[in-house]
Design a protein around this motif. Sequence first.
Motif, PDB file in Angstrom:
ATOM      1  N   GLU A  22       0.893  -0.886  -0.256  1.00 49.63           N
ATOM      2  CA  GLU A  22       0.333   0.418  -0.068  1.00 49.63           C
ATOM      3  C   GLU A  22       0.719   1.019   0.173  1.00 49.63           C
ATOM      4  O   GLU A  22       0.987   1.601  -1.008  1.00 49.63           O
ATOM      5  CB  GLU A  22      -0.891   0.035   0.926  1.00 49.63           C
ATOM      6  CG  GLU A  22      -2.218  -1.554   1.121  1.00 49.63           C
ATOM      7  CD  GLU A  22      -2.767  -0.637  -0.034  1.00 49.63           C
ATOM      8  OE1 GLU A  22      -2.921  -1.542  -1.478  1.00 49.63           O
ATOM      9  OE2 GLU A  22      -3.149   0.180  -0.339  1.00 49.63           O
TER      10      GLU A  22
ATOM     11  N   LEU B 209       0.918   4.327  -3.020  1.00 47.81           N
ATOM     12  CA  LEU B 209       0.929   4.893  -2.184  1.00 47.81           C
ATOM     13  C   LEU B 209       1.863   6.456  -3.465  1.00 47.81           C
ATOM     14  O   LEU B 209       1.353   7.421  -3.740  1.00 47.81           O
ATOM     15  CB  LEU B 209       0.701   5.991  -0.530  1.00 47.81           C
ATOM     16  CG  LEU B 209       0.147   6.722   0.170  1.00 47.81           C
ATOM     17  CD1 LEU B 209      -0.191   6.393   1.132  1.00 47.81           C
ATOM     18  CD2 LEU B 209       1.482   8.074  -0.194  1.00 47.81           C
ATOM     19  N   THR B 210       2.843   5.602  -3.138  1.00 41.49           N
ATOM     20  CA  THR B 210       4.208   6.477  -3.814  1.00 41.49           C
ATOM     21  C   THR B 210       4.089   6.882  -4.832  1.00 41.49           C
ATOM     22  O   THR B 210       4.117   7.850  -5.770  1.00 41.49           O
ATOM     23  CB  THR B 210       5.589   6.091  -3.241  1.00 41.49           C
ATOM     24  OG1 THR B 210       6.007   5.652  -1.578  1.00 41.49           O
ATOM     25  CG2 THR B 210       6.147   6.912  -3.235  1.00 41.49           C
TER      26      THR B 210
ATOM     27  N   ARG C 137       0.771   7.096  -6.548  1.00 44.10           N
ATOM     28  CA  ARG C 137       0.246   7.616  -7.150  1.00 44.10           C
ATOM     29  C   ARG C 137       0.809   9.565  -6.635  1.00 44.10           C
ATOM     30  O   ARG C 137       0.412  10.138  -7.116  1.00 44.10           O
ATOM     31  CB  ARG C 137      -0.669   7.578  -6.317  1.00 44.10           C
ATOM     32  CG  ARG C 137      -1.825   8.745  -6.500  1.00 44.10           C
ATOM     33  CD  ARG C 137      -3.006   7.849  -5.090  1.00 44.10           C
ATOM     34  NE  ARG C 137      -3.658   5.810  -4.846  1.00 44.10           N
ATOM     35  CZ  ARG C 137      -2.719   5.929  -3.841  1.00 44.10           C
ATOM     36  NH1 ARG C 137      -2.813   6.213  -3.189  1.00 44.10           N
ATOM     37  NH2 ARG C 137      -3.291   4.369  -4.080  1.00 44.10           N
ATOM     38  N   ALA C 138       1.148   9.264  -4.935  1.00 45.29           N
ATOM     39  CA  ALA C 138       1.624  10.727  -5.193  1.00 45.29           C
ATOM     40  C   ALA C 138       2.646  11.686  -5.591  1.00 45.29           C
ATOM     41  O   ALA C 138       2.583  12.572  -5.956  1.00 45.29           O
ATOM     42  CB  ALA C 138       1.874  10.495  -3.531  1.00 45.29           C
TER      43      ALA C 138
ATOM     44  N   ARG D 253       5.081   4.001  11.070  1.00 45.22           N
ATOM     45  CA  ARG D 253       4.785   4.562   9.782  1.00 45.22           C
ATOM     46  C   ARG D 253       5.910   3.847   9.989  1.00 45.22           C
ATOM     47  O   ARG D 253       6.762   4.399   8.541  1.00 45.22           O
ATOM     48  CB  ARG D 253       4.897   6.451   9.967  1.00 45.22           C
ATOM     49  CG  ARG D 253       3.867   7.031  10.008  1.00 45.22           C
ATOM     50  CD  ARG D 253       2.650   7.014   9.568  1.00 45.22           C
ATOM     51  NE  ARG D 253       1.691   7.972   9.884  1.00 45.22           N
ATOM     52  CZ  ARG D 253       0.478   7.573  11.241  1.00 45.22           C
ATOM     53  NH1 ARG D 253       0.527   6.733  11.325  1.00 45.22           N
ATOM     54  NH2 ARG D 253       0.371   8.326  11.345  1.00 45.22           N
TER      55      ARG D 253
ATOM     56  N   GLU E  46       5.830   2.058   6.707  1.00 44.41           N
ATOM     57  CA  GLU E  46       5.314   2.745   5.123  1.00 44.41           C
ATOM     58  C   GLU E  46       6.718   3.713   4.988  1.00 44.41           C
ATOM     59  O   GLU E  46       6.686   4.167   3.793  1.00 44.41           O
ATOM     60  CB  GLU E  46       3.823   3.651   6.104  1.00 44.41           C
ATOM     61  CG  GLU E  46       3.070   3.139   6.120  1.00 44.41           C
ATOM     62  CD  GLU E  46       2.800   2.112   7.169  1.00 44.41           C
ATOM     63  OE1 GLU E  46       3.974   2.051   8.095  1.00 44.41           O
ATOM     64  OE2 GLU E  46       2.046   1.365   7.099  1.00 44.41           O
TER      65      GLU E  46
ATOM     66  N   THR F 200       4.316  13.772   1.644  1.00 43.49           N
ATOM     67  CA  THR F 200       3.573  12.159   1.741  1.00 43.49           C
ATOM     68  C   THR F 200       3.249  11.619   3.296  1.00 43.49           C
ATOM     69  O   THR F 200       1.407  11.418   3.191  1.00 43.49           O
ATOM     70  CB  THR F 200       3.766  10.911   0.444  1.00 43.49           C
ATOM     71  OG1 THR F 200       4.164  12.105  -0.486  1.00 43.49           O
ATOM     72  CG2 THR F 200       3.745  10.693   0.129  1.00 43.49           C
TER      73      THR F 200
ATOM     74  N   GLU G 105       0.812  14.049   4.628  1.00 45.67           N
ATOM     75  CA  GLU G 105      -0.285  14.606   4.194  1.00 45.67           C
ATOM     76  C   GLU G 105      -1.684  12.718   4.030  1.00 45.67           C
ATOM     77  O   GLU G 105      -2.855  13.048   4.303  1.00 45.67           O
ATOM     78  CB  GLU G 105      -0.715  15.073   2.425  1.00 45.67           C
ATOM     79  CG  GLU G 105      -0.182  16.634   2.792  1.00 45.67           C
ATOM     80  CD  GLU G 105       0.249  16.837   1.623  1.00 45.67           C
ATOM     81  OE1 GLU G 105      -0.186  16.669   0.064  1.00 45.67           O
ATOM     82  OE2 GLU G 105       0.183  18.169   1.744  1.00 45.67           O
ATOM     83  N   GLN G 106      -0.872  12.025   3.625  1.00 44.98           N
ATOM     84  CA  GLN G 106      -1.503  10.676   3.528  1.00 44.98           C
ATOM     85  C   GLN G 106      -2.269   9.466   4.934  1.00 44.98           C
ATOM     86  O   GLN G 106      -3.285   9.036   4.548  1.00 44.98           O
ATOM     87  CB  GLN G 106      -0.925   9.759   1.741  1.00 44.98           C
ATOM     88  CG  GLN G 106      -0.661  10.665   0.942  1.00 44.98           C
ATOM     89  CD  GLN G 106      -2.006  11.029   0.129  1.00 44.98           C
ATOM     90  OE1 GLN G 106      -3.005  10.474   0.195  1.00 44.98           O
ATOM     91  NE2 GLN G 106      -1.933  12.143  -0.560  1.00 44.98           N
ATOM     92  N   LEU G 107      -0.643   9.751   5.202  1.00 39.83           N
ATOM     93  CA  LEU G 107      -1.383   8.765   6.685  1.00 39.83           C
ATOM     94  C   LEU G 107      -1.231   9.525   7.854  1.00 39.83           C
ATOM     95  O   LEU G 107      -1.327   9.456   8.548  1.00 39.83           O
ATOM     96  CB  LEU G 107       1.167   8.283   6.984  1.00 39.83           C
ATOM     97  CG  LEU G 107       1.012   7.079   5.364  1.00 39.83           C
ATOM     98  CD1 LEU G 107       1.953   6.620   5.845  1.00 39.83           C
ATOM     99  CD2 LEU G 107      -0.290   6.160   4.702  1.00 39.83           C
TER     100      LEU G 107
END
Lengths: 333, 698
Positions: free
Chosen positions: B320, B324-325, B327-328, B374, B377, B415, B418-420
């Motif tokens: 995931e 996410l990376t 995408r971002a 994190r 991630e 990232t 903002e995302q996590l």
Amino acid sequence: MRPLLEGLRTLRRSLVLVPLLLAANLVLAVLLAVPLAVSIERDLENTDAAARMTRGFDYDWWSEWSSRQTGHGRHLSPDTLGLGFAAKNLDLLLKGHLPAGAFARLAGARPRADNGGKGPEVDPLVLGLGVVSMLVQLFLTGGVLGVFRGAQGRWTVRGLLFGSAFYWGRLVRVALLALLSAGLVFALWAPLSRLAESWARESVSEWSALLWSFARYALLLVALGLVHMASSFAKVILVLENRTSAVLAFVSGASFSLRYLGRAVLQYLAVVLVGGGLLTAWVAVDAAFEPTGYRTQLLFLLLAQAFLGARVALRLWLLASQVALYRTAAGPP
Amino acid sequence: MGACRSLPLLVALLAVTLATLGPTLAETPAAPPAPASRHRVGPPPLPEKSARNANYTIEARLDEAKHTIEGSLVLEWTNTSREPQSHFPFHLYWNAFRNNLSASARGEGRRSARFGDPPEKRLFGYTDVRKVRLLRQTTEDLTPTLRFLDPDDGNKDERTLVEVQSESPVAPGETVRFAIEWTSLIPHGGGAGRAGWVHDYHFIVQWFPKIAARYEDRWNEHPFHPWTEFFSDFGVYDVRLQLPRGFVVGATGRLVETKANPDGTETLRFVQEDVHDFAWTASRRYLERKVLFDEPGFPPVEVRLLVQPEHAHLAGRYLEATKLTLRAYGHGSAPYPYPQLTVIDPAWSSASGGMEYPTLFTAGTNVWAPPELRAPESLTIHECGHQFWYGLVANNEFEEAWLDEGLNSYFEDKTVFEQLGPPGFGRRYFGPEGGRGGRSGWPIVAPRVLIGRGKQHLEDLRAFGKADVMTRRPWDYRSAESYTLNSYGKPALTFQTLEGLLGDDVMREVLRAYARRFRFAHPTTEDWIATVNEVTGQDYRWFFDETFFSSDLCDYAIEVKNREPRTLVGFSEGPGGLTYSPPGPAPERAPETWEPEVIVRRLGEVRLPTEVLVEFADGARKRERWDGRDRWIRFRYPAGPRVVRAVVDPDGRVALDVNPSNNAWRDESGLARRAATKWSARFLFWLQNLLELHSVLG
């Protein structure tokens, strides 16, 4: 089980001892907590961080403030929150920093590269206070054992202090023997620890590495537990039989521990289990609310003292159980 | 008379002095421009392919028992310079582990070569070139011309840079082929940084003789310094790996062929176009997980995870985070163009985690991985993020590490935040120290403690920020800590501050323009600055002078004085002339009006424009602007309500401010005391428990 129950009864009869011992602990700790409060208040005056630190934890403020601390203030850290305080303190014990850093070298502690060169792992003032606390609690232990020795557990503060003073010298000698034994444990453990560390590094999986690492600390904990057992029974024997020789009392304590190892270990397990439950309850309560105003802070303080009082009570329960076990096993003097 | 004669001399002296000092006096810093307006340049088109001036066809055989690689390669190299070339430098990175005399072994830092105390033979490694031939119409044996170089430090024992010489130069634009045969000894992971073997796990990187990059029309030839990374030209890699059967293999590129050999080995062929390196890994313990990243606006990517069995429960989080990376970063710069991406969960104690290679990267995690921390991630996002900068833009990491690591760290922080959400604070206990392979242990997460975006870098910035100018040669930094700060933390905060100045939208346009224009192009810091200036339509050189090209720190502080209004005491005009007004009685209650004064100070040397938010007791608010040029500025307000709160940089745009907590002043209402009692009670609790623990001793 009987000594445990007997110990509980003894403790119940002398429950006032708990706040007395707790008070000694509190008074010493306040000596460092109050100056810290003054320092924090001065630094937070007229800042937004004061509001954030009241409602929660302001990492920015703490990070900058902490980098300026060279004394005991650097121990105010997020790693003491939640369950962290217990893990951190146990870590200090197992790395030989207590008391007074006596066993750190033996335990193979390396200089901390990650504290920005600010000095030893534990502030010397905190370590010094630890030694003072140890001596104070040791002093009171003589009086406590004198109370436990009494048939009905009736006692006076004067009697308690008299008993404490009476046994003080001998108990200090027992404590020194215990510390020597602990030093021997650390010295013997250190090469095993290094071996376990190298096996951990060579492990194929992280699980194996963790097992080796946990095993070495568990071994150390058990060994230190055995030293405590011997030392504790030595104190019991010393008071119950009014022995004059601390060395012989220590030897008797060790011998008694070995002879009745099963029952003695059971006592420790019971204390550890109850202690574990206590810790779990504390973590749950601590997570449930954030003290902000003075009322909630007072509640936190009371809960904290209740937790610590329970810890003291556990210690006294263990001691009283050991008295009961010795009486049962050794028969009347 | 004497004075008259001296006068012309004095005038002349004055004129000369003014002429000399004039420019200095006039060198007040250029006024920061007004806030950037959007200057649409439109995203440049993406190049379809790279220059492909260094194409490798490699055959290599792994001998697992001896820990060696026997290799041969053909390098098809094109002289892209304007001059004929007759000497050709090659990197032999593994010679950093050859002995204790290499630059890497002499240096410090977690990636430098270490051989144990006492030294263990297995921790050493090398790359030994047996033969170098230049294949043209005739074959020229260059082996006798081999000589080792160290142009940076003059270390005569350095063996990571070697050159060969040809009698007939290669003309500009000419393409030639080098045939090289070599043997490598793979070092054990405990000593090497990044590469090596532990048990049956092999992480093979920087493993073949690699020609130095042509950069700014010269060879970019540097030895392997303790804490610098890598730089090479783009090309096509066609690699055949022969190794015992039963290994799970991950590598740069796509697997195009697998062939079983009669001797019990198998040969795997990987091919990838438009990359500048080739890395591979093999282990029998890998578990494989795959997922397809297929979202609108992005080319599909097959994500292949090779995970250690004990971390299988974290596979989902790895995958995931990778998606996410893609995408971002794809949205914020340019889409990832390759059809596959391999994610490696490194083996315990291998020291190969946290590193990037084209279309392959290693992350790392622990069996207990609380989501609040994190991990894996943030590390996955960081290393995957490198695909977009190191991998595709490929600036010179030897000389300008910040342009890759710093830009990537900025993007990673953004990232993750903002995302996590902001990460928590934790510590691990009772685990093995891990050597070079990382730490483990039982994690304890501090409840309700969150670390704001980029804040984790401020501690290092305060401690090491003044040691080095960010843009000095990385191998010349004072220490490994200074390298880490100036490559990661400080540039990340600098880019975050730039985002604060430009705004999110404009910053995104800058990043997209940079990522697209310089794909495959080895840009420099100047290219980055030029892109900022072009997209914004303004000259931001002043910003980079204050940050990139400086070791100064930034720190704003604020204080407020709510002054009581004065009442007249003394003489004043009256109907009968000057009259004296004596002091009146002390007021019985607090005045209703005040004369507030807000003073903002610049404690650091970095000058950045900022805003000040002032809040009054009646609820009114005022925003002031300050260019930060002077040491301080005062804002006075007419008689009226008190100022109850004032904040410099209220929106937190100046991420470089080393002490954000002195940025706000608040009208004290007992909060400081309440906070102090609260946290000293926490300290009291910890200390009491520690003292009680002493009672079990003795």
